[in-house]
Design a protein around this motif. Structure first.
Motif, mmCIF file in Angstrom:
data_model
loop_
_atom_site.group_PDB
_atom_site.id
_atom_site.type_symbol
_atom_site.label_atom_id
_atom_site.label_comp_id
_atom_site.label_asym_id
_atom_site.label_seq_id
_atom_site.Cartn_x
_atom_site.Cartn_y
_atom_site.Cartn_z
ATOM 1 N N GLY A 81 0.805 -1.217 0.000
ATOM 2 C CA GLY A 81 0.000 0.000 0.000
ATOM 3 C C GLY A 81 0.833 1.260 0.000
ATOM 4 O O GLY A 81 0.300 2.354 -0.146
ATOM 5 N N GLU A 82 2.161 1.113 0.146
ATOM 6 C CA GLU A 82 2.997 2.316 0.140
ATOM 7 C C GLU A 82 3.438 2.687 -1.261
ATOM 8 O O GLU A 82 4.048 3.718 -1.476
ATOM 9 C CB GLU A 82 4.223 2.125 1.045
ATOM 10 N N GLY A 83 3.145 1.817 -2.231
ATOM 11 C CA GLY A 83 3.514 2.116 -3.612
ATOM 12 C C GLY A 83 5.000 1.983 -3.846
ATOM 13 O O GLY A 83 5.749 1.577 -2.953
ATOM 14 N N TRP A 84 5.426 2.291 -5.043
ATOM 15 C CA TRP A 84 6.842 2.166 -5.373
ATOM 16 C C TRP A 84 7.362 3.517 -5.820
ATOM 17 O O TRP A 84 6.609 4.420 -6.138
ATOM 18 C CB TRP A 84 7.040 1.123 -6.462
ATOM 19 N N ARG A 85 8.696 3.599 -5.779
ATOM 20 C CA ARG A 85 9.360 4.826 -6.216
ATOM 21 C C ARG A 85 10.386 4.415 -7.267
ATOM 22 O O ARG A 85 11.069 3.402 -7.083
ATOM 23 C CB ARG A 85 10.087 5.473 -5.040
ATOM 24 N N PRO A 86 10.541 5.195 -8.317
ATOM 25 C CA PRO A 86 11.507 4.807 -9.362
ATOM 26 C C PRO A 86 12.944 4.771 -8.855
ATOM 27 O O PRO A 86 13.749 3.999 -9.358
ATOM 28 C CB PRO A 86 11.333 5.859 -10.445
ATOM 29 N N THR A 87 13.259 5.586 -7.843
ATOM 30 C CA THR A 87 14.613 5.535 -7.296
ATOM 31 C C THR A 87 14.544 5.377 -5.779
ATOM 32 O O THR A 87 13.573 5.772 -5.148
ATOM 33 C CB THR A 87 15.438 6.804 -7.624
ATOM 34 N N VAL A 88 15.601 4.764 -5.235
ATOM 35 C CA VAL A 88 15.674 4.531 -3.790
ATOM 36 C C VAL A 88 17.096 4.864 -3.327
ATOM 37 O O VAL A 88 18.009 4.978 -4.143
ATOM 38 C CB VAL A 88 15.340 3.063 -3.439
ATOM 39 N N ARG A 89 17.257 4.988 -2.016
ATOM 40 C CA ARG A 89 18.580 5.264 -1.431
ATOM 41 C C ARG A 89 18.984 4.049 -0.601
ATOM 42 O O ARG A 89 18.569 3.919 0.542
ATOM 43 C CB ARG A 89 18.494 6.498 -0.521
ATOM 44 N N PRO A 90 19.790 3.149 -1.173
ATOM 45 C CA PRO A 90 20.146 1.918 -0.445
ATOM 46 C C PRO A 90 20.903 2.217 0.842
ATOM 47 O O PRO A 90 21.792 3.077 0.866
ATOM 48 C CB PRO A 90 21.043 1.155 -1.416
ATOM 49 N N PRO A 91 20.578 1.483 1.928
ATOM 50 C CA PRO A 91 21.283 1.683 3.200
ATOM 51 C C PRO A 91 22.787 1.473 3.052
ATOM 52 O O PRO A 91 23.575 2.143 3.702
ATOM 53 C CB PRO A 91 20.666 0.636 4.141
ATOM 54 N N ARG A 92 23.183 0.553 2.172
ATOM 55 C CA ARG A 92 24.617 0.287 1.973
ATOM 56 C C ARG A 92 25.358 1.544 1.542
ATOM 57 O O ARG A 92 26.529 1.721 1.807
ATOM 58 C CB ARG A 92 24.784 -0.819 0.906
#
Lengths: 251, 251
Positions: A81-92
């Protein structure tokens, strides 16, 4: 033969496939904080895949115990239900760089399906039904599992694969000290040692479960995480990590 | 942010998750016969994952090209509606032994989801939209793809894993001869060589695509398989395999 997945629409672009979980994962990770970023890092983390009645049939798992590892195909259920985002910020990358969601293992994907290779301990039949005993699991308690497959090294293991921005496991390994007070609380919380809390806590903290962006907040040294029904409090010291308290959440 | 997967039921046991493909795979395998039993065996098999418009955004794949391999999470779409069976007869075992469906990679699973690690050639943007160029694919043309993930060797590669009844890739490698007639037909069918038919056919036949149970029918020596729009005919000889004809299906 039970219900087959439904294929709901004619237009390919609009096709939708419905899947029902075969079981639910029970793990020590009752909260996201503390979950290792990859499977296999915390071998003391034992887990059970509890199969729903339609799949709780020994014959459906015949010969699986000849494999040392299995794939779990699961739903990132806490992200629905939170949907998706084209970009993310990986914790690594410490949240400092954006990459494409399909270049990441982020749960915020168009289809929030995850895959995880974990160690198979064996089939367990007891009063609660049929379950798979697993080790090295990196999944939240309550995760719905859609499929189990054998890990076949000659198809699945590509050790020479080039791995972009995540070429190595987290390098840092912290020394973990458990205070005498915390040891007493662990003994009270788990008198017969069934939960193996000391090695579990040590393995989790050794690989630094803090989000990568914490590098930017060096003044914060006290942290808490939930394991089973317990709150584990710890702090960062000059020597490493010190566990200060292990207390029941509801007490 | 577009449509999130729906979570349709309250009861965990009855929960259903709906997923929509992000794209469709275009491969040379227009028929099941001939598809290698594992990815990576036929490197001449190039394929494209053609992304649907909502996902055809370069930013969603940013930094993916730093990875040499990706996971495709896909639907076994040609098995939908056939239901699942608790036990299956893997081709590797010549159909002579039944194993549990969860101890196999059979498509006839409760949730017919597959995973396949394939080589990433790169992103392609052309008149047909955005696509991922792939190599070593073992999937049927038209396969709906639910997700793409980077292959991360330190989490996904477990070369020391024990692999039950399927410890090794198929051992036999056949010598493949293409007759002069077949070569002329290949040149006519693919004048500019874009489909790389000769290495493709040779790699597919080298690893013996016949079902394992064919060991029981030694008298049958002539076979056909479909690749792209072509019918490839071949026969088993004392020396290996001989390709006798390559003709358009509609000709």
């Amino acid at each position: 033969v039970t219900t087959a997945p439904s294929h709901q629409a004619a237009d390919q672009d609009q096709a939708s496939y419905a899947f029902r979980p075969i079981g639910i994962l029970r793990s020590c990770y009752t909260d996201k904080f503390g979950i290792p970023r990859q499977p296999g890092l915390v071998t003391a983390a034992e887990a059970r895949l509890e199969l729903y009645p339609a799949y709780a049939r020994e014959e459906a798992f015949r010969d699986l115990e000849g494999f040392s590892h299995v794939w779990l195909i699961f739903v990132f259920h806490d992200c629905l239900g939170e949907g998706w985002r084209p970009t993310v910020r990986p914790p690594r990358l410490g949240g400092r760089r954006k990459v494409g969601v399909f270049a990441s293992r982020s749960p915020y994907r168009p289809n929030p399906i995850g895959i995880s290779a974990v160690e198979l301990v064996g089939l367990v039949r007891d009063a609660r039904g049929l379950a798979l005993g697993l080790r090295g699991v990196d999944l939240l308690d309550g995760t719905p599992v859609l499929d189990v497959k054998p890990y076949v090294p000659y198809a699945d293991a590509i050790p020479e694969a080039a791995a972009g921005f995540a070429p190595q496991p987290p390098g840092r390994e912290w020394a973990v000290e458990i205070t005498a007070d915390a040891r007493r609380q662990i003994a009270a919380a788990d008198p017969d040692g069934a939960l193996r809390l000391e090695p579990l806590i040590a393995q989790i903290l050794r690989q630094d479960p803090r989000p990568g962006y914490m590098d930017r907040y060096p003044e914060r040294t006290a942290f808490g995480m939930r394991l089973y029904h317990l709150e584990v409090q710890w702090r960062v010291t000059a020597q490493g990590v010190q566990v200060t308290a292990v207390t029941p959440v509801d007490g």
